[in-house]
Write a protein that holds these residues in place. Structure first.
Motif, mmCIF file in Angstrom:
data_model
loop_
_atom_site.group_PDB
_atom_site.id
_atom_site.type_symbol
_atom_site.label_atom_id
_atom_site.label_comp_id
_atom_site.label_asym_id
_atom_site.label_seq_id
_atom_site.Cartn_x
_atom_site.Cartn_y
_atom_site.Cartn_z
ATOM 1 N N ASN A 124 -51.625 -13.320 25.777
ATOM 2 C CA ASN A 124 -50.199 -12.967 25.897
ATOM 3 C C ASN A 124 -49.375 -14.220 26.209
ATOM 4 N N ALA A 125 -49.430 -15.162 25.291
ATOM 5 C CA ALA A 125 -48.726 -16.434 25.478
ATOM 6 C C ALA A 125 -47.216 -16.234 25.362
ATOM 7 N N PRO A 126 -46.439 -17.016 26.079
ATOM 8 C CA PRO A 126 -44.979 -16.922 25.973
ATOM 9 C C PRO A 126 -44.501 -17.429 24.616
ATOM 10 N N ARG A 127 -43.343 -16.967 24.192
ATOM 11 C CA ARG A 127 -42.743 -17.408 22.932
ATOM 12 C C ARG A 127 -42.660 -18.929 22.929
ATOM 13 N N GLY A 128 -43.070 -19.522 21.821
ATOM 14 C CA GLY A 128 -43.026 -20.974 21.697
ATOM 15 C C GLY A 128 -44.392 -21.625 21.828
ATOM 16 N N VAL A 129 -45.365 -20.890 22.407
ATOM 17 C CA VAL A 129 -46.728 -21.412 22.502
ATOM 18 C C VAL A 129 -47.460 -21.092 21.205
ATOM 19 N N SER A 130 -48.101 -22.089 20.603
ATOM 20 C CA SER A 130 -48.817 -21.883 19.343
ATOM 21 C C SER A 130 -50.202 -21.306 19.587
ATOM 22 N N GLU A 131 -50.425 -20.092 19.095
ATOM 23 C CA GLU A 131 -51.755 -19.505 19.188
ATOM 24 C C GLU A 131 -52.750 -20.268 18.329
ATOM 25 N N PHE A 132 -52.259 -20.884 17.242
ATOM 26 C CA PHE A 132 -53.134 -21.719 16.415
ATOM 27 C C PHE A 132 -53.725 -22.838 17.273
ATOM 28 N N ALA A 133 -52.871 -23.575 17.965
ATOM 29 C CA ALA A 133 -53.331 -24.694 18.785
ATOM 30 C C ALA A 133 -54.163 -24.200 19.969
ATOM 31 N N TYR A 134 -53.726 -23.133 20.616
ATOM 32 C CA TYR A 134 -54.424 -22.603 21.784
ATOM 33 C C TYR A 134 -55.851 -22.192 21.437
ATOM 34 N N ALA A 135 -56.041 -21.609 20.240
ATOM 35 C CA ALA A 135 -57.363 -21.132 19.835
ATOM 36 C C ALA A 135 -58.154 -22.183 19.055
ATOM 37 N N GLY A 136 -57.560 -23.357 18.827
ATOM 38 C CA GLY A 136 -58.271 -24.411 18.105
ATOM 39 C C GLY A 136 -58.393 -24.139 16.621
ATOM 40 N N LEU A 137 -57.335 -23.601 16.034
ATOM 41 C CA LEU A 137 -57.319 -23.246 14.611
ATOM 42 C C LEU A 137 -56.355 -24.142 13.843
ATOM 43 N N THR A 138 -56.545 -24.184 12.523
ATOM 44 C CA THR A 138 -55.735 -25.057 11.677
ATOM 45 C C THR A 138 -54.774 -24.241 10.830
ATOM 46 N N PRO A 139 -53.457 -24.377 11.043
ATOM 47 C CA PRO A 139 -52.503 -23.708 10.151
ATOM 48 C C PRO A 139 -52.325 -24.526 8.877
ATOM 49 N N VAL A 140 -52.398 -23.854 7.749
ATOM 50 C CA VAL A 140 -52.153 -24.536 6.468
ATOM 51 C C VAL A 140 -51.104 -23.750 5.694
ATOM 52 N N PRO A 141 -50.298 -24.433 4.881
ATOM 53 C CA PRO A 141 -49.229 -23.736 4.157
ATOM 54 C C PRO A 141 -49.769 -22.672 3.205
ATOM 55 N N SER A 142 -49.047 -21.580 3.135
ATOM 56 C CA SER A 142 -49.327 -20.558 2.130
ATOM 57 C C SER A 142 -48.665 -20.974 0.826
ATOM 58 N N ARG A 143 -48.955 -20.264 -0.259
ATOM 59 C CA ARG A 143 -48.375 -20.597 -1.559
ATOM 60 C C ARG A 143 -47.044 -19.898 -1.810
ATOM 61 N N LEU A 144 -46.960 -18.604 -1.436
ATOM 62 C CA LEU A 144 -45.819 -17.791 -1.837
ATOM 63 C C LEU A 144 -45.000 -17.244 -0.677
ATOM 64 N N VAL A 145 -45.468 -17.431 0.548
ATOM 65 C CA VAL A 145 -44.735 -16.957 1.718
ATOM 66 C C VAL A 145 -44.639 -18.081 2.737
ATOM 67 N N ALA A 146 -43.723 -17.933 3.682
ATOM 68 C CA ALA A 146 -43.487 -18.985 4.677
ATOM 69 C C ALA A 146 -44.550 -19.070 5.767
ATOM 70 N N PRO A 147 -45.086 -17.935 6.266
ATOM 71 C CA PRO A 147 -46.063 -18.056 7.344
ATOM 72 C C PRO A 147 -47.312 -18.827 6.892
ATOM 73 N N PRO A 148 -47.843 -19.680 7.765
ATOM 74 C CA PRO A 148 -49.075 -20.380 7.414
ATOM 75 C C PRO A 148 -50.262 -19.430 7.489
ATOM 76 N N ARG A 149 -51.360 -19.819 6.863
ATOM 77 C CA ARG A 149 -52.591 -19.049 6.975
ATOM 78 C C ARG A 149 -53.577 -19.831 7.837
ATOM 79 N N VAL A 150 -54.643 -19.165 8.223
ATOM 80 C CA VAL A 150 -55.689 -19.798 9.025
ATOM 81 C C VAL A 150 -56.651 -20.500 8.076
ATOM 82 N N ALA A 151 -56.716 -21.825 8.137
ATOM 83 C CA ALA A 151 -57.546 -22.597 7.203
ATOM 84 C C ALA A 151 -59.008 -22.197 7.280
ATOM 85 N N GLU A 152 -59.480 -21.847 8.479
ATOM 86 C CA GLU A 152 -60.898 -21.550 8.674
ATOM 87 C C GLU A 152 -61.290 -20.150 8.212
#
Length: 201
Positions: free
Chosen positions: A94-122
């Motif tokens: 339950n991280a506060p707004r502004g904290v990246s769950e990607f970084a907190y969980a050790g995950l890599t965000p990579v750009p999607s092709r057709l939408v703005a939200p990134p996907r999980v590279a792993e």
């Protein structure tokens, strides 16, 4: 035993979520109108149509995933493989707004092709989605529940080719993770096949 949910069950914990299981996990990445990125797992998630391909997730309350999907009308449903289960669970913090769950969980965000939200590279696979409907379901009383259902049409699909076997997505190799209720999860480590019968046969 028999019980009516509105009257209680008398058990140590509510069995409902365990009875309706296993439930696939939609690991939802989304972006708000201010550019904030969110990643959170949802066990109220599934596919509901093949043509067009539609998936849905349900947020019990106004959480960032539903809020951001409402604001930008896009999300990505990432698949959770067995080797990602612990990181998926970590991203549910339950991280506060502004904290990246990607970084907190050790995950890599990579750009999607057709939408703005990134996907999980792993992730073994990811579904890029554009929102078609958002609504609050009603109970028998006619009153809206606290749940928010988000439906999206899948407009793009990423598959890590390491999880393809003879051209088929190998769910055993990926070890798809699902929720069982309580604090329990399962992973696919075996499958069996059955052909649907035809009356003519």
């Amino acid at each position: 035993m028999f019980y009516e949910p509105s009257k209680g069950h008398g058990l140590p914990h509510d069995p409902f979520k365990s009875l309706v299981s296993p439930r696939p996990i939609g690991w939802i990445s989304s972006v708000g109108k201010d550019g904030a990125v969110n990643l959170a797992p949802y066990s109220f998630f599934n596919a509901l149509s093949g043509k067009p391909p539609l998936v849905w997730f349900s947020s019990e309350g106004q959480k960032d995933s539903a809020t951001f999907a409402s604001e930008t009308r896009e999300f990505v449903a990432n698949l959770v493989g067995r080797d990602l289960a612990e990181k998926m669970n970590k991203s549910s913090v339950n991280a506060p707004r502004g904290v990246s769950e990607f970084a907190y969980a050790g995950l890599t965000p990579v750009p999607s092709r057709l939408v703005a939200p990134p996907r999980v590279a792993e992730a073994p696979a990811a579904l890029e989605c554009k929102v078609t409907e958002i609504f609050r379901p009603r109970g028998l009383s006619g009153q809206e529940t606290g749940a928010i259902v988000v439906i999206g049409e899948v407009v793009g699909i990423h598959i890590d080719e390491a999880y393809l076997t003879d051209g088929l997505f190998d769910v055993v190799k990926a070890g798809n993770v699902s929720r069982l209720g309580y604090m329990d999860y399962s992973t696919i480590d075996a499958i069996f096949s059955m052909r649907r019968p035809r009356w003519e046969d």
